[in-house]
Design an enzyme around this catalytic site. Structure first.
Site, PDB file in Angstrom:
ATOM      1  N   HIS A 221      -0.024   3.251  11.781  1.00  0.00           N
ATOM      2  CA  HIS A 221       1.183   4.076  11.813  1.00  0.00           C
ATOM      3  C   HIS A 221       1.051   5.225  12.806  1.00  0.00           C
ATOM      4  O   HIS A 221      -0.036   5.560  13.280  1.00  0.00           O
ATOM      5  CB  HIS A 221       1.525   4.614  10.418  1.00  0.00           C
TER       6      HIS A 221
ATOM      7  N   HIS B 195      -2.766   5.330  14.888  1.00  0.00           N
ATOM      8  CA  HIS B 195      -4.091   5.117  14.316  1.00  0.00           C
ATOM      9  C   HIS B 195      -3.958   4.158  13.148  1.00  0.00           C
ATOM     10  O   HIS B 195      -2.863   3.769  12.740  1.00  0.00           O
ATOM     11  CB  HIS B 195      -4.726   6.440  13.885  1.00  0.00           C
TER      12      HIS B 195
ATOM     13  N   HIS C 221       0.867  -1.185   0.000  1.00  0.00           N
ATOM     14  CA  HIS C 221       0.000   0.000   0.000  1.00  0.00           C
ATOM     15  C   HIS C 221       0.898   1.227   0.000  1.00  0.00           C
ATOM     16  O   HIS C 221       1.753   1.381   0.868  1.00  0.00           O
ATOM     17  CB  HIS C 221      -0.878  -0.019   1.257  1.00  0.00           C
TER      18      HIS C 221
ATOM     19  N   TYR D 124     -15.394   5.135   3.842  1.00  0.00           N
ATOM     20  CA  TYR D 124     -13.938   5.119   3.812  1.00  0.00           C
ATOM     21  C   TYR D 124     -13.473   3.717   4.172  1.00  0.00           C
ATOM     22  O   TYR D 124     -13.899   3.145   5.181  1.00  0.00           O
ATOM     23  CB  TYR D 124     -13.384   6.145   4.792  1.00  0.00           C
TER      24      TYR D 124
ATOM     25  N   GLU E 165      -3.424  14.762  11.054  1.00  0.00           N
ATOM     26  CA  GLU E 165      -4.401  14.483  10.006  1.00  0.00           C
ATOM     27  C   GLU E 165      -5.817  14.846  10.452  1.00  0.00           C
ATOM     28  O   GLU E 165      -6.298  14.371  11.499  1.00  0.00           O
ATOM     29  CB  GLU E 165      -4.357  13.002   9.627  1.00  0.00           C
TER      30      GLU E 165
ATOM     31  N   HIS F 194      -6.552  12.758  13.840  1.00  0.00           N
ATOM     32  CA  HIS F 194      -5.498  11.874  14.324  1.00  0.00           C
ATOM     33  C   HIS F 194      -4.241  12.731  14.406  1.00  0.00           C
ATOM     34  O   HIS F 194      -3.615  13.037  13.392  1.00  0.00           O
ATOM     35  CB  HIS F 194      -5.314  10.681  13.391  1.00  0.00           C
TER      36      HIS F 194
END
Length: 456
Positions: A349, A385, A306, A364, A355, A379
């Site tokens: 991460h 998170h 990803h 989402y 964010e 976050h």
């Protein structure tokens, strides 16, 4: 001598899909609402056509490098020095500027909110803005503020400009019309509009009874399209899809208007006897624009793993540190997932960047439950998170085939500054106080005798 006869067809100046706009990002545009109103070959003639006044609006210092220098020449009925006489302080208590440190009193944790209902009496654009979080300091021109808005009334004789920063507007419900000094911009959910600092405008409902959405107020360097690096010359946000309005004006002499300005976090107002949206022609590269997020051309992994969310950056506002944004605007649009033997949602991460996320439509993929259109989450810097338990187990145990994420559009404001929550946001009834519990069902599956986890 006889010249050869040639038949040719001249193209129209604009395609039908962008009628009323000029395509391109950062272009040097020129436009006039009255033929001959724009001086040719010079900026400030002794006498401007039609008795107009020439006035320059600068978005950068005069000596900024050519590649980043921003300015526009406006040809208007009256100079704007008539718009700031007899200013009085006014108050919009929920429209805040940084810093707003230590207001919430909440424990340190990831946070998420359900959408706030649109009050029936939300009022105009300025009255309906609510500040959620801030970072940096408006007085040092570094940082940002993140707001929501709710609108139930048009600004018919009110005009606003923000001297503190440019405003990136993300509609989520309802259509709006931004009547600016440089032209008219119509936006709807799925589009964004960027309003440069110092630009006067009014906001009108455009066919709907109410509107709701998000705002990023950027105090730092202006938003620009990010560099593509090894991606090359195409994809992501292509410059041709950004649209700047053609010139438009209103001539309302003898009609009282209120002009409001936000300057260093404070609001001021004066009354004038005409509309200040009286620019008949203009040319330059400092102008408002809109962008249809559906035109974003995403790139991604086509074999495994990803990629970082930075591949979905639409606009970035620079800081003084290369590669570190004052604030980025990132979207998560419909796209195909094809990575083999890979955990496809965003990974867990901790990030040096903070964010703020919002959802315009759909679901989402990392938060299938509890995060709905009109909602938001924060976050913060160096707080862990990632996917909730449901998303983790579904992604870990499913049979991997190419799949389409469709009918979804999420976005993120990512910033190098910690996000300081306002008291208003902390006291919202829509705050999901049990949000961190979405990770509690995650189990310890470690077994040194079993190198391959089968989900049992």
């Amino acid at each position: 001598m006889n010249m050869p006869q040639t038949d040719f067809v001249v193209a129209k100046s604009r395609a039908k899909y962008n009628e009323g706009y000029m395509p391109g990002f950062g272009n040097d545009f020129e436009t006039e609402a009255v033929e001959g109103a724009l001086p040719v070959g010079q900026n400030s003639p002794q006498r401007c056509p039609y008795g107009l006044y020439a006035e320059q609006l600068s978005g950068t210092p005069f000596t900024a490098p050519r590649a980043t220098n921003e300015r526009t020449w406006l040809y208007r009925m009256r100079p704007t020095v008539q718009h700031i006489s007899d200013m009085l302080r006014v108050d919009f208590p929920h429209f805040r500027s940084a810093p707003t440190a230590d207001e919430s009193g909440l424990p340190l944790a990831p946070m998420r909110w359900d959408p706030a209902p649109i009050p029936g009496n939300a009022g105009t654009w300025l009255a309906g803005i609510r500040t959620i979080a801030t970072g940096g300091d408006v007085l040092t021109q570094a940082g940002y503020a993140i707001h929501t808005y709710a609108v139930t009334e048009s600004m018919e004789t009110e005009v606003f400009y923000n001297a503190d920063g440019e405003m990136l507007v993300v509609p989520e419900v309802g259509r709006l019309r931004f009547f600016t000094e440089m032209g008219v911009i119509d936006v709807e959910p799925g589009e964004i509009v960027v309003l440069p600092r110092g630009l006067k405008y009014k906001v009108l409902l455009n066919g709907d009874d109410a509107a709701r959405g998000y705002i990023c107020e950027n105090y730092g360097g202006a938003f620009s399209v990010p560099e593509r690096g090894p991606i090359g010359a195409n994809c992501m946000a292509n410059p041709r899809d950004f649209l700047t309005p053609v010139a438009a004006y209103e001539q309302k002499d003898g009609t009282r208007h209120s002009v409001m300005v936000k300057w260093c976090g404070q609001f001021h107002r004066c009354e004038i006897d005409h509309s200040p949206l009286d620019v008949v022609a203009w040319h330059g590269n400092y102008a408002p624009y809109k962008y249809n997020l559906r035109h974003y051309s995403p790139v991604g992994p086509i074999r495994n793993d990803h990629a970082d969310p930075s591949i979905f950056t639409v606009l970035t506002a620079p800081s003084g540190e290369p590669g570190t944004a004052n604030i980025d605007f990132v979207i998560f649009p419909p796209r195909w997932l094809v990575a083999e033997n890979s955990f496809r949602p965003p990974w867990y991460h901790m990030n040096i960047m903070s964010e703020f996320m919002g959802l315009i439509e759909g679901v989402y993929d990392a938060k299938p439950e509890g995060f709905v259109p009109g909602g938001m989450s924060i976050h913060n810097m160096m707080l862990p998170h990632g996917p909730d338990a449901e998303a983790f187990y579904a992604a870990s145990l499913k049979d991997l085939e190419p799949e389409k994420l469709d009918g979804t559009l999420a976005f993120m404001f990512e910033t190098r500054f910690p996000q300081q929550l306002t008291r208003y946001a902390a006291e919202l009834e829509t705050l999901q106080v049990k949000y961190p519990e979405v990770w509690k069902p995650l189990q310890n599956h470690f077994d040194p005798k079993r190198p391959v986890w089968t989900g049992e």
